[in-house]
Write an enzyme that holds these catalytic residues in place. Structure first.
Site, PDB file in Angstrom:
ATOM      1  N   PRO A 121       0.883  -1.174   0.000  1.00 21.01           N
ATOM      2  CA  PRO A 121       0.010   0.048  -0.233  1.00 21.01           C
ATOM      3  C   PRO A 121       0.720   1.448  -0.025  1.00 21.01           C
ATOM      4  O   PRO A 121       0.363   2.123  -0.188  1.00 21.01           O
ATOM      5  CB  PRO A 121      -0.937  -0.058   1.193  1.00 21.01           C
TER       6      PRO A 121
ATOM      7  N   ARG B 252      -3.271  -8.676 -20.728  1.00 21.81           N
ATOM      8  CA  ARG B 252      -4.060  -8.405 -21.753  1.00 21.81           C
ATOM      9  C   ARG B 252      -3.489  -7.438 -22.965  1.00 21.81           C
ATOM     10  O   ARG B 252      -3.962  -7.088 -23.904  1.00 21.81           O
ATOM     11  CB  ARG B 252      -5.714  -7.729 -21.423  1.00 21.81           C
TER      12      ARG B 252
ATOM     13  N   ASP C 128     -10.029   1.117 -24.685  1.00 23.85           N
ATOM     14  CA  ASP C 128     -10.115   0.925 -23.577  1.00 23.85           C
ATOM     15  C   ASP C 128     -10.484   2.213 -22.693  1.00 23.85           C
ATOM     16  O   ASP C 128      -9.747   3.162 -22.828  1.00 23.85           O
ATOM     17  CB  ASP C 128      -8.857   0.124 -22.777  1.00 23.85           C
TER      18      ASP C 128
ATOM     19  N   GLU D  23       3.277  -7.310   8.420  1.00 24.72           N
ATOM     20  CA  GLU D  23       3.719  -5.996   8.884  1.00 24.72           C
ATOM     21  C   GLU D  23       4.587  -5.146   7.516  1.00 24.72           C
ATOM     22  O   GLU D  23       4.567  -4.037   7.341  1.00 24.72           O
ATOM     23  CB  GLU D  23       4.007  -5.546  10.034  1.00 24.72           C
TER      24      GLU D  23
HETATM   25  N1  ADE Z   1      -0.809  -4.878   0.150  1.00 26.09           N
HETATM   26  C1  ADE Z   1      -1.931  -4.529   0.898  1.00 26.09           C
HETATM   27  N2  ADE Z   1      -2.850  -3.865   0.510  1.00 26.09           N
HETATM   28  C2  ADE Z   1      -2.375  -3.576  -0.625  1.00 26.09           C
HETATM   29  C3  ADE Z   1      -2.590  -2.381  -1.824  1.00 26.09           C
HETATM   30  N3  ADE Z   1      -3.565  -1.612  -1.721  1.00 26.09           N
HETATM   31  N4  ADE Z   1      -1.689  -2.603  -2.822  1.00 26.09           N
HETATM   32  C4  ADE Z   1      -0.701  -3.203  -2.986  1.00 26.09           C
HETATM   33  N5  ADE Z   1      -0.583  -4.187  -1.975  1.00 26.09           N
HETATM   34  C5  ADE Z   1      -1.148  -4.213  -1.063  1.00 26.09           C
END
Ligand code: ADE
Length: 265
Positions: free
Chosen positions: A94, A159, A173, A121
């Site tokens: 994230p 793709r 697209d 974590e």
């Molecule tokens: N791992 C946990 N959440 C994630 C996300 N939103 N994007 C990529 N990897 C992740």
């Protein structure tokens, strides 16, 4: 292209790759995908892949050794400099850059992708420092692991590889053209009282192309006006959008007149 996925949950990644477009892409030789269990590179009787964070705190951290060994085996020792052009070692997290169509198109031009699915974590920082070339997030929300993000990235990239979709199919697209796609219809002509727009049945290909373009512009204006600022627009597009804006402005003013005509409370 060859894609290697490093994960603690290979079964979560394998099944979707056996289905539909991904399966066809592999059968046609457009892509080779290998899914590996990170545990296979972990040492000791228990094949431990994670450990508690130095300094304390909650959760577990993926240990560096299995990941470095996997990278050495798959790509050779020496890290990104030794691997050379066209090789990307991706960490799904994230904290990464938010994935989009432009990144998918760029990745589709690479030769090899290794995708490390983040977990717990996080990952020992030395993996980031010495191996990872790209950290990618698929959106501003937190998942339990990087497996679904890896599949999202693989789907969007594969793709776009030559020979996977029909010629030109990816060009319209949403996002490739810089606009959202407009509506699509198929038979029957009328369904539950809802008719297909006459223009699509007219056989006038020029008029149909213009209508589709205008529908894409309208949908983008309504749902993602931010995209219009970057989309490549021609004069006809700009005239159309200007006319829509004027009509909406006029409608709003008419609505306000109607309200004020009712007198104050
Ligand atoms: N791992 C946990 N959440 C994630 C996300 N939103 N994007 C990529 N990897 C992740």
């Amino acid at each position: 292209m060859r894609i290697d996925v490093l994960t603690l949950f290979p079964e979560m990644v394998r099944a979707p790759l056996e289905t539909s477009m991904m399966r066809k892409a592999r059968e046609r030789g457009a892509v080779e995908v290998h899914v590996h269990n990170l545990r296979d590179w972990a040492e000791g009787k228990h094949h431990v892949t994670d450990d508690r964070p130095f300094g304390g705190g909650p959760g577990m951290v993926l240990k560096p050794e299995p990941i470095f060994r996997a990278a050495d085996d798959l790509l050779g020792p020496g890290g990104p400099e030794a691997w050379g052009e066209g090789v990307r070692f991706i960490l799904t997290t994230p904290q990464g850059r938010t994935f989009n169509q432009e990144m998918a198109a760029w990745l589709a031009r690479q030769r090899r992708l290794v995708i490390l699915c983040g977990h717990y974590e996080g990952v020992d920082e030395r993996v980031r420092l010495a191996l990872v070339t790209d950290e990618i997030s698929i959106g501003d929300y937190v998942l339990t692991g990087g497996e679904l993000p890896a599949l999202v990235i693989i789907d969007a990239v594969v793709r776009l590889l030559p020979g996977v979709l029909a010629e030109g199919a990816a060009a319209d697209d949403s996002f490739t053209s810089g606009l959202l796609e407009g509506p699509h219809y198929t038979r029957p002509r009328v369904y539950r009282g809802m008719a297909v727009p006459d223009i699509l049945l007219s056989g006038d290909h020029g008029a149909i192309a213009r209508w589709r373009r205008e529908q894409a512009l309208l949908r983008t204006l309504e749902r993602r006006p931010d995209l219009l600022e970057r989309a490549p627009l021609d004069d006809a597009d700009r005239r159309f959008l200007e006319q829509v804006r004027r009509e909406r402005e006029a409608a709003r003013e008419a609505g306000q007149d109607a309200l004020s005509g009712q007198g104050s409370l």
